[in-house]
Enzyme design. Sequence first.
Site, short mmCIF file in Angstrom:
data_model
loop_
_atom_site.label_atom_id
_atom_site.label_comp_id
_atom_site.label_asym_id
_atom_site.label_seq_id
_atom_site.Cartn_x
_atom_site.Cartn_y
_atom_site.Cartn_z
N ASP A 14 69.21 64.66 54.58
CA ASP A 14 69.64 63.58 53.72
C ASP A 14 69.59 64.07 52.27
OD1 ASP A 14 70.15 60.82 52.89
OD2 ASP A 14 68.04 60.78 52.32
N LEU A 15 70.20 63.32 51.36
CA LEU A 15 70.22 63.73 49.95
C LEU A 15 69.26 62.91 49.10
CD1 LEU A 15 71.39 65.48 47.68
CD2 LEU A 15 73.28 63.84 47.50
N ASP A 16 69.61 61.66 48.84
CA ASP A 16 68.81 60.82 47.93
C ASP A 16 67.49 60.44 48.57
OD1 ASP A 16 70.69 60.30 45.60
OD2 ASP A 16 71.96 59.78 47.30
N ASP A 37 64.24 60.37 54.69
CA ASP A 37 63.19 59.55 54.08
C ASP A 37 63.40 58.06 54.30
OD1 ASP A 37 63.99 58.40 50.87
OD2 ASP A 37 65.42 59.38 52.19
#
Length: 222
Positions: A9-11, A161
């Site tokens: 994932d990124l953010d 997250d």
Amino acid sequence: MRVRAVLLDLDGTLVDSHAAVRRSWQRWADAVGIPLESFFHRTHGRPGHEVMAEVLPERPLAENLADNRALLADEIEDTDGVRALPGAARLLASLAEMPWAIVTACTEPLARARLAAAGLATPEVLVTSEQTDAGKPDPAGYLLAARRLGVEPAWCAVVEDASAGVRAAIAAGMHVIGVGGPVEPAPTWELAGLDDLEVLPDGVLLRLVGSRVHRDGAPIST
């Protein structure tokens, strides 16, 4: 943990963009006259227009899509405070010799803007919101990343997250490493942060350091 690809994932996983995201959603909330705190917890890891539809269920889809485009354009320009999370740069450097991808609810321009602002590498396989018909928790993004990397889902490890992302990875049949705090449903493994994740030199083995491991829902200290 032996795998053949790592999907991230990124953010909230690789970059901290919380302040910028909050500013954009605050402007939208002010415009439509709804308190930000009444819905902001729903926004993490999900396409904006889906959140808008939940907040304003009677609103036409076209208006939500238009507002979401405006919100994303705003976020591309506003990268103030966007930074790499601890361990992110080291982890990506260690993945150079194995297949890896980023799967995000961002558009491609926004994902590239945030990676650039954080000083992180952009992978060859970057799955963004334009490339799938449904966002997380739908598994489509993670399954698409696995296909592009040529790796079976069962041999992929996902680092996430957010609850929506964990549900997406589980639905895709992948191992899930949760970082940054407890989420529901419980991931396969749970780490305090990316510094607790190492890629060993053979390029196919992940080592979880100081982690809490979940098997069948039971936490095990390691």
